[in-house]
Design an enzyme around this catalytic site. Structure first.
Site, PDB file in Angstrom:
ATOM      1  N   ILE A  84      -5.657  33.126  17.707  1.00  0.00           N
ATOM      2  CA  ILE A  84      -5.705  34.507  18.163  1.00  0.00           C
ATOM      3  C   ILE A  84      -4.446  35.227  17.709  1.00  0.00           C
ATOM      4  O   ILE A  84      -3.327  34.794  18.010  1.00  0.00           O
ATOM      5  CB  ILE A  84      -5.821  34.587  19.699  1.00  0.00           C
ATOM      6  CG1 ILE A  84      -7.041  33.796  20.187  1.00  0.00           C
ATOM      7  CG2 ILE A  84      -5.899  36.043  20.144  1.00  0.00           C
ATOM      8  CD1 ILE A  84      -8.364  34.309  19.672  1.00  0.00           C
ATOM      9  N   LYS A  85      -4.624  36.298  16.969  1.00  0.00           N
ATOM     10  CA  LYS A  85      -3.478  37.076  16.478  1.00  0.00           C
ATOM     11  C   LYS A  85      -3.044  38.080  17.544  1.00  0.00           C
ATOM     12  O   LYS A  85      -3.852  38.887  18.015  1.00  0.00           O
ATOM     13  CB  LYS A  85      -3.848  37.798  15.182  1.00  0.00           C
ATOM     14  CG  LYS A  85      -4.105  36.861  14.011  1.00  0.00           C
ATOM     15  CD  LYS A  85      -4.539  37.616  12.764  1.00  0.00           C
ATOM     16  CE  LYS A  85      -3.433  38.488  12.203  1.00  0.00           C
ATOM     17  NZ  LYS A  85      -3.855  39.167  10.951  1.00  0.00           N
ATOM     18  N   ILE A  86      -1.773  38.018  17.884  1.00  0.00           N
ATOM     19  CA  ILE A  86      -1.198  38.888  18.917  1.00  0.00           C
ATOM     20  C   ILE A  86      -0.005  39.633  18.330  1.00  0.00           C
ATOM     21  O   ILE A  86       0.934  39.008  17.825  1.00  0.00           O
ATOM     22  CB  ILE A  86      -0.710  38.079  20.133  1.00  0.00           C
ATOM     23  CG1 ILE A  86      -1.816  37.150  20.665  1.00  0.00           C
ATOM     24  CG2 ILE A  86      -0.190  38.999  21.214  1.00  0.00           C
ATOM     25  CD1 ILE A  86      -2.918  37.836  21.385  1.00  0.00           C
TER      26      ILE A  86
END
Length: 224
Positions: A84-86
């Site tokens: 998951i890119k945050i």
């Protein structure tokens, strides 16, 4: 060094996976919207092409609560190796710590400074994505930033990897490789340019010409 393709275009992904030893595919909201397809249907289609290689998918929420909900929804509907890119915002740093405790793979993105990357690493990020060309565009020397991040991770014994992103030419990719980056994500145009050279084509053409002159056209080793 790991190579990843920064794309959500199915044909680009299929063609690249057929030729290159890609470690995975990265996406962001802008890349996704270019395809004009249903979000989750597109992600599932990408998964069907890449198998269990890494897929990096970015949240859209700007609050910690919304980021957590986005991440949960992505993990629920997309299987396989998922990160998951945050973004490295205040809300993002908080979300990373919570998601890490819940067993999510995390890629910290939109990084412009070494300290942003170091903080993200301490929040549990598996990958940190500095934007090389965008840093260059503000005279920030993107390759140097990648080098400093890599040095900091090594100095402090961190397992977080640098996933250098945002490239406009082959030279930038080459320089971050020399700087020790652990991985890069590049667009399809850059990926194919990395692998090709006109002198290679000329050499192969000469080999074929010489062979044909001696043995005849269409005569290969296997059918001699």
């Amino acid at each position: 060094m790991l190579y990843m393709l920064d794309s959500a275009n199915i044909e680009e992904i299929r063609k690249a996976c057929d030729v290159f030893p890609l470690a995975g595919v990265t996406t962001n909201p802008s890349i996704i919207t270019r395809e004009k397809k249903d979000f989750f249907s597109l992600l599932k289609e990408i998964r069907s092409v890449i198998g269990n290689k890494m897929m990096h998918v970015q949240v859209l929420g700007t609050t910690t609560e919304d980021m957590l909900k986005d991440a949960a929804s992505i993990r629920e509907k997309v299987d396989g190796s998922l990160f998951i890119k945050i973004p490295v915002s205040d809300a993002g740093y908080k979300a990373m710590q919570i998601l890490k405790k819940d067993g999510f793979g995390i890629t910290a993105t939109a990084i412009y400074t070494p300290q942003q990357a170091l903080i993200a690493a301490n929040c549990g990020a598996d990958f940190t994505a500095p934007y090389v060309n965008r840093i260059d565009n503000i005279s920030g020397m993107g390759v140097n930033v990648v080098s400093m991040i890599t040095d900091l991770f090594n100095l402090h014994g961190l397992s977080t990897r640098v996933l250098a992103a945002s490239f406009k030419n082959v030279q930038q990719v080459h320089e971050v490789a020399l700087a020790g980056t652990h991985s890069v994500t590049v667009g399809a145009d850059i990926l194919w340019k990395l692998a090709r050279h006109p002198l290679t084509d000329m050499s192969v053409e000469q080999f074929t010409k010489d062979w044909n002159a001696q043995y005849g056209e269409g005569k290969c080793i296997y059918n001699m």
